[in-house]
Design an enzyme around this catalytic site. Structure first.
Site, short mmCIF file in Angstrom:
data_model
loop_
_atom_site.label_atom_id
_atom_site.label_comp_id
_atom_site.label_asym_id
_atom_site.label_seq_id
_atom_site.Cartn_x
_atom_site.Cartn_y
_atom_site.Cartn_z
N SER A 64 18.77 -6.04 115.22
CA SER A 64 18.48 -5.08 114.14
C SER A 64 17.01 -5.16 113.79
O SER A 64 16.52 -6.20 113.33
CB SER A 64 19.32 -5.40 112.91
OG SER A 64 18.81 -4.67 111.81
N HIS A 78 19.36 -1.80 117.34
CA HIS A 78 20.08 -1.36 116.15
C HIS A 78 19.07 -0.90 115.10
O HIS A 78 18.18 -1.64 114.69
CB HIS A 78 20.92 -2.53 115.61
CG HIS A 78 21.81 -2.17 114.48
ND1 HIS A 78 23.04 -1.55 114.66
CD2 HIS A 78 21.69 -2.36 113.14
CE1 HIS A 78 23.62 -1.38 113.47
NE2 HIS A 78 22.82 -1.87 112.54
N ASP A 119 18.64 0.60 111.38
CA ASP A 119 19.30 0.78 110.09
C ASP A 119 18.59 1.83 109.25
O ASP A 119 17.49 1.60 108.76
CB ASP A 119 19.29 -0.55 109.32
CG ASP A 119 20.25 -1.57 109.91
OD1 ASP A 119 21.44 -1.23 110.05
OD2 ASP A 119 19.81 -2.69 110.23
N MET A 139 18.49 3.77 105.86
CA MET A 139 19.00 3.63 104.48
C MET A 139 18.28 4.62 103.57
O MET A 139 17.08 4.83 103.71
CB MET A 139 18.73 2.22 103.96
CG MET A 139 19.29 1.11 104.83
SD MET A 139 19.11 -0.48 104.01
CE MET A 139 19.56 -1.60 105.34
N HIS A 159 22.46 3.16 112.82
CA HIS A 159 23.45 2.86 111.78
C HIS A 159 23.00 3.56 110.51
O HIS A 159 22.02 3.15 109.88
CB HIS A 159 23.52 1.33 111.59
CG HIS A 159 24.41 0.87 110.49
ND1 HIS A 159 24.37 -0.41 109.97
CD2 HIS A 159 25.39 1.52 109.79
CE1 HIS A 159 25.27 -0.53 109.01
NE2 HIS A 159 25.89 0.62 108.87
N MET A 213 23.19 4.35 106.83
CA MET A 213 23.70 3.96 105.50
C MET A 213 23.17 4.97 104.52
O MET A 213 22.25 4.69 103.73
CB MET A 213 23.26 2.52 105.19
CG MET A 213 24.06 1.48 105.97
SD MET A 213 23.22 -0.10 106.09
CE MET A 213 22.14 0.25 107.46
N MET A 233 31.68 -4.00 108.99
CA MET A 233 30.57 -4.69 108.30
C MET A 233 31.02 -6.08 107.87
O MET A 233 32.07 -6.24 107.24
CB MET A 233 30.12 -3.90 107.08
CG MET A 233 29.39 -2.59 107.36
SD MET A 233 27.87 -2.75 108.35
CE MET A 233 26.85 -3.80 107.31
N ASP A 266 28.32 -6.43 112.11
CA ASP A 266 26.94 -6.33 111.64
C ASP A 266 26.83 -7.07 110.31
O ASP A 266 27.50 -6.70 109.34
CB ASP A 266 26.59 -4.84 111.48
CG ASP A 266 25.17 -4.60 111.00
OD1 ASP A 266 24.38 -5.56 110.93
OD2 ASP A 266 24.87 -3.42 110.70
C1 DX5 Z 1 22.63 -4.57 106.73
C2 DX5 Z 1 22.27 -3.99 108.06
C3 DX5 Z 1 22.19 -4.98 109.15
C4 DX5 Z 1 21.14 -6.06 108.96
C5 DX5 Z 1 21.73 -7.32 109.50
O1 DX5 Z 1 22.95 -3.53 105.87
O2 DX5 Z 1 23.22 -3.01 108.44
O3 DX5 Z 1 22.01 -4.33 110.41
O4 DX5 Z 1 19.94 -5.83 109.62
O5 DX5 Z 1 20.86 -8.35 109.24
P1 DX5 Z 1 21.25 -9.87 109.44
O6 DX5 Z 1 21.58 -10.06 110.88
O7 DX5 Z 1 20.01 -10.59 109.02
O8 DX5 Z 1 22.41 -10.15 108.54
ZN ZN Z 2 23.17 -2.26 110.48
#
Ligand code: DX5
Ligand code: ZN
Length: 222
Positions: free
Chosen positions: A10, A33, A35, A37, A66, A68, A137, A175
């Site tokens: 990620s 990956h 993210d 947001m 991903h 969010m 998750m 994740d």
């Molecule tokens: C959290 C993200 C993850 C995050 C995971 O909302 O969706 O992808 O980057 O990070 P780690 O591996 O540090 O928990």
């Molecule tokens: Zn993620």
């Protein structure tokens, strides 16, 4: 069925101003990956389509986006149109998850659905054929560096059983808080696709860590 584990670092844990450098550092990853947001679905803000388009342009590795975000029904297809290999939206945010997944597949992306730790998996078990990936998750979405929540493992068990029953080739992704110790737990419960942020980017040697995680997971996969 034996599956090789996929390791998707990620880039939330990467250095945003040195992202191209960090993308090269994860060259042995399976997918990247990403993210996205929006400060509404989660209390954090990362990046949107312009950044994803640039990441896509400089990355040799396919993108695992991903989302969010609120209203994925409106925004998710745009990420598929940018060429993302996989686009995962949250079940809690989508008005019509099946219609959205069909739209993503039509555009040519793999369609993923993500479940927050408190979201029940049962309604989605009979819809498995509509998705290429289910993301369970293992932390509350929003931030990297949190601890893995083992309480969600029964959801993976249910998905793993449904996959075996139907013979569908759906990827089961986890994740959040995935590292050398928790990855084996998730693999034993049926996960085959592993997102890791901190564990990869904080490792002394990123490439070695990715291979070590893959090897550990593959040994526990079933
Ligand atoms: C959290 C993200 C993850 C995050 C995971 O909302 O969706 O992808 O980057 O990070 P780690 O591996 O540090 O928990
Ligand atoms: Zn993620």
């Amino acid at each position: 069925m034996t599956r090789a584990a996929r390791i998707n670092p990620s880039i939330l844990a990467a250095d945003f101003v040195n992202l191209e450098r960090d993308l090269h550092r994860i060259a042995n990853a399976d997918l990247v990956h990403v993210d996205v947001m929006d400060n509404h679905f989660v209390p954090n803000l990362t990046f949107g389509p312009q950044m994803v388009e640039r990441i896509q342009a400089v990355s040799d590795i396919p993108l695992d986006v991903h989302l969010m975000i609120e209203d994925p029904d409106r925004w998710a297809p745009g990420y598929a149109e940018l060429g993302a290999y996989s686009v995962t939206f949250h079940a809690e945010a989508a008005a019509d998850p099946v219609a959205l997944a069909r739209r993503l597949r039509e555009i040519g992306a793999r369609a993923g659905i993500a479940l927050k730790p408190g979201t029940a998996v049962e309604p989605y078990l009979e819809l498995l054929a509509e998705f290429d990936q289910v993301l369970v998750m293992t932390v509350e979405p929003g931030f990297g560096g949190q601890s893995f929540i083992p309480d969600v493992m029964p959801k993976l068990d249910a998905l793993h059983a449904a996959r075996a029953r139907t013979g569908l080739d759906v990827w089961l992704q986890v994740d959040g808080g995935v590292d050398r110790s928790t990855i084996t737990i998730a693999a034993e419960h049926g996960a085959d696709t592993f997102v890791a942020g901190s564990a990869v980017f904080r490792a002394p040697d990123i490439a070695i860590e990715i291979d070590a995680l893959r090897e550990l997971a593959t040994a526990h996969i079933h």
